[in-house]
Structures are given as structure tokens and as C-alpha cells.
Design a protein around this motif. Structure first.
Motif, PDB file in Angstrom:
ATOM      1  N   ALA A   1       6.455  -0.269   6.263  1.00  0.00           N
ATOM      2  CA  ALA A   1       6.302   1.211   5.591  1.00  0.00           C
ATOM      3  C   ALA A   1       7.620   1.534   4.980  1.00  0.00           C
ATOM      4  O   ALA A   1       8.011   2.069   4.031  1.00  0.00           O
ATOM      5  N   MET A   2       8.766   1.369   5.884  1.00  0.00           N
ATOM      6  CA  MET A   2       9.961   1.624   5.476  1.00  0.00           C
ATOM      7  C   MET A   2      10.559   1.012   4.133  1.00  0.00           C
ATOM      8  O   MET A   2      10.993   1.617   3.253  1.00  0.00           O
ATOM      9  N   LEU A   3      10.260  -0.365   4.322  1.00  0.00           N
ATOM     10  CA  LEU A   3      10.860  -0.984   3.275  1.00  0.00           C
ATOM     11  C   LEU A   3       9.925  -1.154   1.871  1.00  0.00           C
ATOM     12  O   LEU A   3      10.530  -0.832   0.613  1.00  0.00           O
ATOM     13  N   GLY A   4       8.698  -0.736   2.015  1.00  0.00           N
ATOM     14  CA  GLY A   4       7.877  -0.348   0.751  1.00  0.00           C
ATOM     15  C   GLY A   4       8.493   0.644   0.122  1.00  0.00           C
ATOM     16  O   GLY A   4       8.322   0.988  -1.104  1.00  0.00           O
ATOM     17  N   ALA A   5       8.416   1.737   0.860  1.00  0.00           N
ATOM     18  CA  ALA A   5       8.883   3.054   0.432  1.00  0.00           C
ATOM     19  C   ALA A   5      10.337   3.164  -0.403  1.00  0.00           C
ATOM     20  O   ALA A   5      10.441   3.600  -1.456  1.00  0.00           O
ATOM     21  N   MET A   6      11.239   2.345   0.240  1.00  0.00           N
ATOM     22  CA  MET A   6      12.468   2.198  -0.297  1.00  0.00           C
ATOM     23  C   MET A   6      12.472   1.284  -1.637  1.00  0.00           C
ATOM     24  O   MET A   6      13.027   1.669  -2.526  1.00  0.00           O
ATOM     25  N   VAL A   7      11.556   0.248  -1.458  1.00  0.00           N
ATOM     26  CA  VAL A   7      11.779  -0.517  -2.560  1.00  0.00           C
ATOM     27  C   VAL A   7      11.108   0.247  -3.951  1.00  0.00           C
ATOM     28  O   VAL A   7      11.630   0.007  -5.064  1.00  0.00           O
ATOM     29  N   ILE A   8       9.870   0.878  -3.668  1.00  0.00           N
ATOM     30  CA  ILE A   8       9.456   1.750  -4.848  1.00  0.00           C
ATOM     31  C   ILE A   8      10.090   2.860  -5.386  1.00  0.00           C
ATOM     32  O   ILE A   8      10.369   3.119  -6.616  1.00  0.00           O
ATOM     33  N   ASP A   9      11.146   3.681  -4.435  1.00  0.00           N
ATOM     34  CA  ASP A   9      12.217   4.693  -4.777  1.00  0.00           C
ATOM     35  C   ASP A   9      13.225   3.817  -5.740  1.00  0.00           C
ATOM     36  O   ASP A   9      13.703   4.348  -6.566  1.00  0.00           O
TER      37      ASP A   9
ATOM     38  N   GLY B   1       0.591  -1.214   0.164  1.00  0.00           N
ATOM     39  CA  GLY B   1      -0.080   0.056  -0.052  1.00  0.00           C
ATOM     40  C   GLY B   1       0.882   1.183  -0.092  1.00  0.00           C
ATOM     41  O   GLY B   1       0.526   2.207  -0.524  1.00  0.00           O
ATOM     42  N   VAL B   2       2.101   1.348   0.719  1.00  0.00           N
ATOM     43  CA  VAL B   2       2.790   2.243   0.635  1.00  0.00           C
ATOM     44  C   VAL B   2       3.205   2.656  -0.775  1.00  0.00           C
ATOM     45  O   VAL B   2       3.498   3.846  -1.047  1.00  0.00           O
ATOM     46  N   MET B   3       3.604   1.639  -1.539  1.00  0.00           N
ATOM     47  CA  MET B   3       3.933   1.711  -2.734  1.00  0.00           C
ATOM     48  C   MET B   3       3.052   2.549  -3.523  1.00  0.00           C
ATOM     49  O   MET B   3       3.117   3.166  -4.491  1.00  0.00           O
ATOM     50  N   LEU B   4       1.587   2.224  -3.519  1.00  0.00           N
ATOM     51  CA  LEU B   4       0.644   2.683  -4.144  1.00  0.00           C
ATOM     52  C   LEU B   4      -0.038   4.147  -3.687  1.00  0.00           C
ATOM     53  O   LEU B   4      -0.035   4.859  -4.544  1.00  0.00           O
ATOM     54  N   GLU B   5      -0.143   4.019  -2.550  1.00  0.00           N
ATOM     55  CA  GLU B   5      -0.937   5.290  -1.962  1.00  0.00           C
ATOM     56  C   GLU B   5      -0.238   5.387  -0.629  1.00  0.00           C
ATOM     57  O   GLU B   5      -1.053   5.060   0.418  1.00  0.00           O
ATOM     58  N   GLY B   6       0.845   5.885  -0.232  1.00  0.00           N
ATOM     59  CA  GLY B   6       1.368   6.072   0.937  1.00  0.00           C
ATOM     60  C   GLY B   6       0.603   6.322   2.247  1.00  0.00           C
ATOM     61  O   GLY B   6       0.481   6.127   3.351  1.00  0.00           O
ATOM     62  N   GLU B   7       0.119   7.505   2.158  1.00  0.00           N
ATOM     63  CA  GLU B   7      -0.390   8.547   3.164  1.00  0.00           C
ATOM     64  C   GLU B   7      -1.681   7.945   3.705  1.00  0.00           C
ATOM     65  O   GLU B   7      -2.050   7.651   4.817  1.00  0.00           O
ATOM     66  N   SER B   8      -2.399   7.379   2.735  1.00  0.00           N
ATOM     67  CA  SER B   8      -3.639   6.837   3.006  1.00  0.00           C
ATOM     68  C   SER B   8      -3.491   5.503   3.838  1.00  0.00           C
ATOM     69  O   SER B   8      -4.382   5.056   4.790  1.00  0.00           O
ATOM     70  N   ILE B   9      -2.651   4.872   3.343  1.00  0.00           N
ATOM     71  CA  ILE B   9      -2.330   3.686   3.788  1.00  0.00           C
ATOM     72  C   ILE B   9      -1.855   3.615   5.132  1.00  0.00           C
ATOM     73  O   ILE B   9      -2.147   2.815   6.412  1.00  0.00           O
ATOM     74  N   LEU B  10      -1.211   4.526   5.394  1.00  0.00           N
ATOM     75  CA  LEU B  10      -0.224   4.864   6.704  1.00  0.00           C
ATOM     76  C   LEU B  10      -1.223   5.377   7.768  1.00  0.00           C
ATOM     77  O   LEU B  10      -1.306   5.034   8.814  1.00  0.00           O
ATOM     78  N   LEU B  11      -2.081   6.273   7.249  1.00  0.00           N
ATOM     79  CA  LEU B  11      -3.538   6.514   8.155  1.00  0.00           C
ATOM     80  C   LEU B  11      -4.252   5.579   8.526  1.00  0.00           C
ATOM     81  O   LEU B  11      -4.542   5.219   9.593  1.00  0.00           O
ATOM     82  N   ALA B  12      -4.597   4.716   7.792  1.00  0.00           N
ATOM     83  CA  ALA B  12      -5.167   3.487   8.122  1.00  0.00           C
ATOM     84  C   ALA B  12      -4.286   2.556   9.094  1.00  0.00           C
ATOM     85  O   ALA B  12      -5.016   1.873   9.991  1.00  0.00           O
ATOM     86  N   ALA B  13      -3.040   2.438   8.858  1.00  0.00           N
ATOM     87  CA  ALA B  13      -2.341   1.682   9.651  1.00  0.00           C
ATOM     88  C   ALA B  13      -2.152   2.090  10.882  1.00  0.00           C
ATOM     89  O   ALA B  13      -2.182   1.272  11.914  1.00  0.00           O
ATOM     90  N   ILE B  14      -2.239   3.406  11.038  1.00  0.00           N
ATOM     91  CA  ILE B  14      -1.982   4.275  12.454  1.00  0.00           C
ATOM     92  C   ILE B  14      -3.435   3.759  13.156  1.00  0.00           C
ATOM     93  O   ILE B  14      -3.440   3.542  14.353  1.00  0.00           O
ATOM     94  N   TYR B  15      -4.360   3.890  12.448  1.00  0.00           N
ATOM     95  CA  TYR B  15      -5.753   3.417  13.021  1.00  0.00           C
ATOM     96  C   TYR B  15      -5.665   2.156  13.807  1.00  0.00           C
ATOM     97  O   TYR B  15      -6.071   1.659  14.816  1.00  0.00           O
ATOM     98  N   ALA B  16      -5.146   1.194  13.079  1.00  0.00           N
ATOM     99  CA  ALA B  16      -5.133  -0.225  13.284  1.00  0.00           C
ATOM    100  C   ALA B  16      -4.081  -0.229  14.502  1.00  0.00           C
ATOM    101  O   ALA B  16      -4.483  -1.191  15.266  1.00  0.00           O
ATOM    102  N   ILE B  17      -3.006   0.581  14.461  1.00  0.00           N
ATOM    103  CA  ILE B  17      -2.040   0.468  15.379  1.00  0.00           C
ATOM    104  C   ILE B  17      -2.733   0.933  16.959  1.00  0.00           C
ATOM    105  O   ILE B  17      -2.566   0.232  17.839  1.00  0.00           O
ATOM    106  N   HIS B  18      -3.495   2.144  16.703  1.00  0.00           N
ATOM    107  CA  HIS B  18      -4.011   2.673  18.006  1.00  0.00           C
ATOM    108  C   HIS B  18      -5.213   1.750  18.404  1.00  0.00           C
ATOM    109  O   HIS B  18      -5.225   1.913  19.775  1.00  0.00           O
TER     110      HIS B  18
END
Length: 168
Positions: free
Chosen positions: A83-91, A53-70
Motif C-alpha cells: 500500500a505504501m509503495l503503490g501510494a508513493m508510485v502514483i504520487d 488498487g491503492v493507485m486506483l481506489e485507495g480506501e476501498s482496496i485497503l478496507l478489503a485488504a484489512i478484511y483479508a488480514i483479519h
């Protein structure tokens, strides 16, 4: 409305109140999840959803993941790692596209070639700062790694700066 049986029922039960997912909105058609809502996708696929998801739509996925963490559906450190690995891979994918096909791509797209002049100017003067800030440059997040690949930046230098940038 499509109904999908969840592969991790405890997470889906917590996120949606059911072991099945009703999918009327988001339309993540990739990976066979057509029409799924974002929180359902995170609930069903967990850390894998964060990675891709971070590769496709980073901010939205991270917000949903933060909700799941909370709400204790996912753990914080694995989400950060995925998230770090996905961001690095797509870059790096964009970097290697630039390395392999960037010059011919810029020749075909004259408007992008004009925009790349500004990035090349900064690249010549502030190479490290540009590589560290590439994920924070709105509108240039995809083009910058491609141009870094075109500029024949050292792969190891890009990897190190990308790792630091992803950690920020």
C-alpha cells in the motif's frame, strides 16, 4: 455473470467459498478484471491487487485488504508495504506529470488554475506541511502532486516527504 478460475485457490476458497469467482458487481475493468467484486480481486491477486488498487481506489482496496488480514488470508506487513509503495508510485507519477506537462495543462483548464492559486499560496508558506499532508487533502489528492511538480519542488524533498506521508 463471468466465472474466473482463481490463481490462488486457498485465498479464493476462504473469501468466496469456491475456487472460482462469480463477478456481478464492482466493475474493475482495468487489468482484465471486468465485473469482479472487490474482495474477489483481492483474493485472486493478493498483494499485487493491493499495490495497484491503492493507485486506483485507495480506501476501498485497503478496507478489503484489512478484511483479508483479519481473516488471515493476507499478512499485515506485506499489505502495508504494498500500500505504501503503490501510494508513493502514483504520487510520483502525478508529480512527474506536473513537472513535464503541468504548466500547459493549467493553461488549458482555467478552473483548475484558479483552484491552484490556493495551493500555491500554501506551498510558498508551508511547503513541508503541504507535502506531508497531500494524501489527506480530500479533493486535492491528485492535483497537489501535479502542482508540486509544476512548482519545481526538489524531487528528493518530495520523495522524502512522500515516504513519510505514506508511512502515516
Amino acid at each position: 455473470s463471468t466465472r474466473v478460475v482463481c490463481c490462488s485457490p486457498c485465498v479464493c476458497q476462504s473469501l468466496t467459498g469456491s475456487n472460482t469467482i462469480s463477478s456481478p458487481t464492482l466493475g474493475l475493468f482495468l487489468f482484465g478484471v471486468s465485473g469482479m467484486e472487490l474482495q474477489d480481486w483481492i483474493g485472486q491477486y493478493g498483494y499485487l491487487a493491493v499495490f495497484f488498487g491503492v493507485m486506483l481506489e485507495g480506501e476501498s482496496i485497503l478496507l478489503a485488504a484489512i478484511y483479508a488480514i483479519h481473516h488471515h488470508y493476507l499478512l499485515m506487513w506485506p499489505v502495508i508495504g504494498c500500500a505504501m509503495l503503490g501510494a508513493m508510485v502514483i504520487d510520483h507519477v502525478y508529480f512527474w506529470i506536473g513537472r513535464r506537462h503541468g504548466a500547459t495543462w493549467l493553461q488549458r483548464h482555467h478552473t483548475l488554475a484558479q483552484k491552484s492559486i490556493k495551493i500555491r499560496y500554501y506551498l510558498e508558506r508551508h511547503q513541508i506541511i503541504l507535502m506531508l499532508s497531500l494524501r489527506f487533502l480530500v479533493g486535492l489528492r491528485t492535483v497537489t502532486p501535479i502542482l508540486l511538480g509544476v512548482a519545481k519542488i526538489s524531487t528528493w524533498r518530495f520523495l522524502c516527504c512522500n515516504l513519510i506521508s505514506a508511512a502515516l
